[in-house]
Design a protein around this motif. Structure first.
Motif, PDB file in Angstrom:
ATOM      1  N   MET A   1      -1.648   3.793   1.578  1.00  0.00           N
ATOM      2  CA  MET A   1      -1.596   4.480   0.279  1.00  0.00           C
ATOM      3  C   MET A   1      -1.557   5.987   0.494  1.00  0.00           C
ATOM      4  O   MET A   1      -0.790   6.706  -0.165  1.00  0.00           O
TER       5      MET A   1
ATOM      6  N   LEU B   1      -5.700   1.451   2.326  1.00  0.00           N
ATOM      7  CA  LEU B   1      -6.095   2.848   2.115  1.00  0.00           C
ATOM      8  C   LEU B   1      -5.231   3.785   2.948  1.00  0.00           C
ATOM      9  O   LEU B   1      -4.715   4.795   2.437  1.00  0.00           O
TER      10      LEU B   1
ATOM     11  N   ASN C   1      -8.679  -2.429  -3.586  1.00  0.00           N
ATOM     12  CA  ASN C   1      -8.494  -2.349  -2.138  1.00  0.00           C
ATOM     13  C   ASN C   1      -9.249  -1.179  -1.528  1.00  0.00           C
ATOM     14  O   ASN C   1     -10.145  -1.346  -0.705  1.00  0.00           O
ATOM     15  N   ALA C   2      -8.853   0.039  -1.948  1.00  0.00           N
ATOM     16  CA  ALA C   2      -9.350   1.236  -1.272  1.00  0.00           C
ATOM     17  C   ALA C   2     -10.817   1.532  -1.544  1.00  0.00           C
ATOM     18  O   ALA C   2     -11.443   2.294  -0.810  1.00  0.00           O
TER      19      ALA C   2
ATOM     20  N   GLY D   1       0.814  -1.207   0.000  1.00  0.00           N
ATOM     21  CA  GLY D   1       0.000   0.000   0.000  1.00  0.00           C
ATOM     22  C   GLY D   1       0.848   1.257   0.000  1.00  0.00           C
ATOM     23  O   GLY D   1       0.560   2.216  -0.721  1.00  0.00           O
TER      24      GLY D   1
ATOM     25  N   CYS E   1      -3.478   7.033 -10.363  1.00  0.00           N
ATOM     26  CA  CYS E   1      -3.567   5.668  -9.842  1.00  0.00           C
ATOM     27  C   CYS E   1      -3.854   4.726 -11.005  1.00  0.00           C
ATOM     28  O   CYS E   1      -3.813   5.113 -12.172  1.00  0.00           O
TER      29      CYS E   1
ATOM     30  N   THR F   1      -6.183   1.291  -5.808  1.00  0.00           N
ATOM     31  CA  THR F   1      -7.159   2.189  -5.192  1.00  0.00           C
ATOM     32  C   THR F   1      -8.597   1.760  -5.486  1.00  0.00           C
ATOM     33  O   THR F   1      -9.519   2.214  -4.813  1.00  0.00           O
TER      34      THR F   1
ATOM     35  N   GLY G   1      -8.491  -3.858   3.092  1.00  0.00           N
ATOM     36  CA  GLY G   1      -8.893  -2.652   2.380  1.00  0.00           C
ATOM     37  C   GLY G   1      -8.561  -1.383   3.132  1.00  0.00           C
ATOM     38  O   GLY G   1      -7.958  -0.450   2.571  1.00  0.00           O
ATOM     39  N   TRP G   2      -8.932  -1.313   4.404  1.00  0.00           N
ATOM     40  CA  TRP G   2      -8.719  -0.085   5.162  1.00  0.00           C
ATOM     41  C   TRP G   2      -7.249   0.131   5.508  1.00  0.00           C
ATOM     42  O   TRP G   2      -6.779   1.275   5.547  1.00  0.00           O
TER      43      TRP G   2
ATOM     44  N   THR H   1     -12.660  -1.894   1.094  1.00  0.00           N
ATOM     45  CA  THR H   1     -13.129  -1.032   2.182  1.00  0.00           C
ATOM     46  C   THR H   1     -14.645  -1.108   2.316  1.00  0.00           C
ATOM     47  O   THR H   1     -15.188  -1.043   3.427  1.00  0.00           O
TER      48      THR H   1
END
Length: 350
Positions: free
Chosen positions: A322, A319, A303-304, A78, A91, A300, A315-316, A308
């Motif tokens: 990143m 984020l 995952n993000a 990340g 991204c 992004t 995921g979090w 999330t």
């Protein structure tokens, strides 16, 4: 049914291009201008998708499942990915839609991103990637660990994001000069009128929800995703193995096509060749994006935005790191550059 991936990709590429939905800018603005408007818009996508995903799961249309959390790879990957997107100028999804606008730098970043994602997932570095992602903890998401309904998290997220949106909407807006419209009706709305950030985010969230059942119908049990499809696209181009072409591959091809349609329709398509320094940054940033996204298990989007929405630890965590990686890159490449001329103007001895 694979053609639905292309249609979803076209819609996503079109909306992101016309809405100027830049996740890199959202993360970078936190550090450079202390502005959270676009980050809030990004979280609107997460909140909208979260409602839809858990509704689909409750209805039995899809079945969400949690895997072990590869914490070390997620943190390292990340951070690398967040750093890389500043160098690459976008991204994963942003690189796709800017490539559709004619930015040669994004073409280069996209090539190295997809190539290094393939190298990490199925190529010479696959063993390293697997080893890193094998360092795990069993817990996969917040609501399972706490033993509560996921709808509690959905409600909290929706409420928090709604308050953030209200905060930004209540801020006074600066009137911007604009040329008189040259189009009317739907053409004006689609190709000429500026799109509101939060309205764009809602539309992207709805597209993300639609991706789940359409993808599952083809046997791909996931929602939107960019890194693995990009890796598979490289694999197909190299080997000719048609089995690699799944719903996700059609999705990323559709993003390119959709952004091209949007850019041509709005008059924003133009082939732009970067200078040598930008070429090097694009190539290096794209390569690091592929490495980071493969390690973290997604970009992004995967995952993000998608993980999330399921309140997964992966995921979090991705984020957060990143955003931290973006912050370091912004400091090194943007903020220090701004401070240097100011420092040079200070008289000696002051």
């Amino acid at each position: 049914m694979l053609i639905s991936g292309l249609l979803v990709g076209v819609a996503l590429g079109f909306v992101m291009q016309r809405g100027r939905f830049c996740v890199t800018g959202a993360f970078r603005d936190i550090w450079v201008t202390r502005n959270t408007r676009w980050l809030t818009a990004f979280l609107v996508v997460v909140a909208v998708q979260s409602v839809g995903v858990f509704a689909l799961d409750a209805a039995g249309v899809i079945r969400l499942h949690g895997d072990a959390f590869p914490w070390l790879a997620t943190i390292v990957g990340g951070f690398i990915f967040g750093f890389a997107i500043v160098l690459a100028g976008g991204c994963a999804t942003g690189t796709y839609y800017r490539a559709g606008e004619g930015l040669v730098g994004s073409w280069l970043a996209l090539i190295t991103y997809a190539l290094f994602a393939a190298i990490m997932k199925t190529g010479p570095l696959a063993g390293f990637n697997t080893a890193m992602r094998s360092v795990t903890v069993e817990q996969s998401n917040f609501y399972t660990v706490l033993g509560v309904s996921p709808w509690l998290f959905v409600a909290v997220l929706v409420a928090a994001v709604a308050l953030a949106v209200r905060h930004h909407l209540n801020k006074p807006r600066i009137a911007m000069a604009a040329l008189p419209p040259s189009k009317t009706g739907l053409a004006h709305l689609l190709f000429e009128k500026p799109w509101n950030a939060f309205a764009t985010a809602v539309v992207i969230g709805i597209i993300a929800i639609a991706a789940w059942p359409l993808s599952w119908a083809t046997g791909r049990e996931d929602g939107l995703g960019i890194t693995t499809p990009s890796s598979k696209l490289v694999g197909y181009l190299v080997t000719g193995d048609a089995e690699l072409v799944d719903w996700g591959v059609f999705l990323v091809v559709g993003i390119l096509l959709g952004s091209f349609i949007a850019a041509k329709g709005s008059g924003e398509f133009r082939v732009r060749v970067p200078d040598a320094a930008t070429v090097i940054k694009s190539l290096g940033g794209g390569a690091l994006m592929g490495i980071g996204a493969a390690l973290a298990g997604g970009c992004t989007i995967g995952n993000a935005m998608v993980q999330t929405a399921q309140f997964s630890f992966q995921g979090w965590t991705a984020l957060v790191f990143m955003i931290l990686g973006t912050g370091l890159a912004a400091k090194l490449t943007i903020m220090n550059r701004r401070q240097a001329p100011a420092a040079a103007r200070v008289p000696a001895g002051v």
